[in-house]
Write an enzyme that holds these catalytic residues in place. Structure first.
Site, PDB file in Angstrom:
ATOM      1  N   GLY A  71     -21.374  43.958  -7.863  1.00 46.67           N
ATOM      2  CA  GLY A  71     -21.427  42.747  -8.662  1.00 46.67           C
ATOM      3  C   GLY A  71     -20.098  42.032  -8.788  1.00 46.67           C
ATOM      4  O   GLY A  71     -20.038  40.799  -8.753  1.00 46.67           O
ATOM      5  N   THR A  72     -19.016  42.780  -8.937  1.00 46.58           N
ATOM      6  CA  THR A  72     -17.707  42.158  -9.089  1.00 46.58           C
ATOM      7  C   THR A  72     -17.318  41.384  -7.838  1.00 46.58           C
ATOM      8  O   THR A  72     -16.837  40.247  -7.925  1.00 46.58           O
ATOM      9  CB  THR A  72     -16.634  43.222  -9.406  1.00 46.58           C
ATOM     10  N   ASN A 153     -24.281  41.541 -20.628  1.00 49.23           N
ATOM     11  CA  ASN A 153     -24.149  42.986 -20.427  1.00 49.23           C
ATOM     12  C   ASN A 153     -23.794  43.749 -21.690  1.00 49.23           C
ATOM     13  O   ASN A 153     -23.970  44.965 -21.759  1.00 49.23           O
ATOM     14  CB  ASN A 153     -23.101  43.276 -19.350  1.00 49.23           C
ATOM     15  N   GLN A 181     -27.149  42.365 -14.776  1.00 54.36           N
ATOM     16  CA  GLN A 181     -27.925  43.108 -15.770  1.00 54.36           C
ATOM     17  C   GLN A 181     -29.385  42.688 -15.802  1.00 54.36           C
ATOM     18  O   GLN A 181     -30.247  43.446 -16.247  1.00 54.36           O
ATOM     19  CB  GLN A 181     -27.315  42.919 -17.171  1.00 54.36           C
ATOM     20  N   SER A 201     -26.272  43.700  -8.274  1.00 50.44           N
ATOM     21  CA  SER A 201     -25.635  44.994  -8.014  1.00 50.44           C
ATOM     22  C   SER A 201     -26.689  46.081  -7.977  1.00 50.44           C
ATOM     23  O   SER A 201     -27.613  46.104  -8.806  1.00 50.44           O
ATOM     24  CB  SER A 201     -24.607  45.309  -9.099  1.00 50.44           C
ATOM     25  N   HIS A 203     -26.366  49.472  -8.407  1.00 48.79           N
ATOM     26  CA  HIS A 203     -26.288  50.642  -9.284  1.00 48.79           C
ATOM     27  C   HIS A 203     -26.787  50.371 -10.701  1.00 48.79           C
ATOM     28  O   HIS A 203     -26.881  51.285 -11.516  1.00 48.79           O
ATOM     29  CB  HIS A 203     -24.861  51.218  -9.307  1.00 48.79           C
ATOM     30  N   THR A 239     -17.722  45.966   8.053  1.00 52.73           N
ATOM     31  CA  THR A 239     -18.897  46.697   8.495  1.00 52.73           C
ATOM     32  C   THR A 239     -19.841  46.957   7.325  1.00 52.73           C
ATOM     33  O   THR A 239     -19.432  47.464   6.284  1.00 52.73           O
ATOM     34  CB  THR A 239     -18.484  48.045   9.123  1.00 52.73           C
ATOM     35  N   CYS A 328     -11.919  50.152 -21.440  1.00 50.43           N
ATOM     36  CA  CYS A 328     -10.878  51.007 -22.000  1.00 50.43           C
ATOM     37  C   CYS A 328      -9.605  50.801 -21.192  1.00 50.43           C
ATOM     38  O   CYS A 328      -9.615  50.855 -19.970  1.00 50.43           O
ATOM     39  CB  CYS A 328     -11.291  52.477 -21.939  1.00 50.43           C
TER      40      CYS A 328
END
Length: 384
Positions: A71-72, A153, A181, A201, A203, A239, A328
């Site tokens: 996503g980033t 999110n 999200q 994304s 994951h 790739t 964090c």
């Protein structure tokens, strides 16, 4: 000790069918999708099959979907690539909101500081919502790009993407949506949405980490950010991760097929969790975000009188994984920029915890975990 994973907004456990699909490729013959020999052609066929499956589920053409590392990267590729392309058209103004993910906010700030783009960061209301009217008012003839997320999110607020998109289109700008999200929880019929670019994304939907996608509608001006090869129609060199992309496709298939049952189930977990917290926490519980338009898997709550960092440490010791919804840094908790943008009181911000649910969670474990939280809350209060 029994553990409870309530941090699905951060990352999700991989679905067994996804792992099986990936394992079959990873233990099979090697092949680079850019190679001309039989092994390369086989890899290319697998890549094309995955792209076809995902694009069909999202409601777009296969050629409009390019694969990324997550996503980033999708957000960065969309924002930097579209902004630079629009600048050539004398449009150097970007609009976003104060409630965006840092992948969007920090990228927009970088474009403003390092490349001289004009940047407008719109406020959000107390529910985290961005107003279509404010977007419309902020637009000028120089506005080239607007970026507003689909579902937040941290607090789960769902934005009025259709109304915002209509305003952006009327103003002649490009519209980017971070849907990381939202995928798997909300429908994303790209052919029907007034959206030019949308980030995804794997994951977040029980797929593998390190794989994402960017939808770029046909004809959307987009400069490549990553160079060195002609992969992804020269829009993203490198790739392709064939196994990861195949896992992504499997995860998308599953979340599309199960959405009608998954969404009400997750909403049921969310509502029951809030009831249990109010019953057992022993302190005032405030739910942050929009009370009606929200992602069904995210519950951001403030346990008034308790400190976020203290709560999270105690939850972890009891085997309960949750989050502050923020980053964090050097071991010190950074208070949520989203909650601050919403204008919430300090006592709400400093006691907020994000719980998020998904694959493997049950009503029974919520009951047990809520009892533990009641014990934790009493222990913290007694130590103050």
């Amino acid at each position: 000790m029994r553990t409870f994973y309530f941090d699905h907004a951060a990352t999700t456990p991989m679905h067994p069918d996804v792992a099986a699909a990936m394992l079959g490729i990873m233990t099979g013959a090697a092949g680079n999708a850019s190679s001309m020999h039989a092994f390369g052609r086989a890899a290319k066929q697998q890549l094309n099959r995955s792209r076809d499956r995902i694009s069909a589920a999202l409601g777009c053409k296969p050629a409009e979907l390019l694969f990324t590392s997550g996503g980033t990267e999708s957000d960065n590729a969309a924002l930097i690539g579209a902004a630079r392309a629009q600048r050539k058209r004398r449009k150097n103004h970007i609009i976003t909101s104060a409630g965006e993910h840092h992948a969007v906010l920090h990228t927009c700030e970088w474009l403003s500081k390092e490349e001289g783009f004009e940047l407008t960061v719109l406020p959000v209301d107390r529910t985290g919502r961005t107003s279509p009217e404010q977007v419309k008012e902020a637009m000028t003839e120089k506005t080239g790009l607007v970026s507003i997320m689909y579902g937040n999110n941290e607090v789960g607020t769902v934005q009025p993407i259709d109304a915002i998109g209509q305003a952006v289109k009327a103003g002649g700008a490009l519209f980017h949506v971070d849907a990381v999200q939202a995928l798997g929880c909300l429908e994303t019929p790209l052919r029907d949405l007034p959206v030019d670019l949308m980030s995804f994304s794997a994951h977040k939907i029980n797929g593998p980490q390190g794989v994402g996608a960017l939808y770029a509608a046909a004809g959307t001006p987009l400069e490549a950010v990553q160079h060195g090869g002609s992969q992804e129609r020269k829009r993203r060199a490198g790739t392709e991760n064939i196994a990861g992309i195949a896992g992504f496709a499997e995860a998308v298939d599953i979340c599309v097929n199960e959405r009608k049952t998954k969404q009400p189930f997750l909403d049921g977990l969310r509502k029951r969790w809030i009831e249990l917290l109010k019953e057992h926490a022993g302190v005032p519980v405030i739910v942050n975000g929009d009370p009606e338009r929200y992602l069904p898997h995210i519950a951001n709550v403030s346990l008034i009188g308790l400190d976020t960092e203290t709560i999270l440490m105690n939850l972890d010791m009891e085997g309960i994984a949750a989050s502050s919804g923020s980053a964090c840094t050097s071991g010190a908790l950074e208070r949520s920029h989203v909650l601050r943008a919403m204008g919430l009181a300090d006592e709400q911000i400093q006691s907020a915890v994000r719980f998020s649910f998904g694959l493997g969670n049950t009503l029974e474990e919520l009951e047990e975990a809520s009892q533990k939280i009641g014990t934790i809350a009493r222990r913290i209060r007694n130590n103050y």
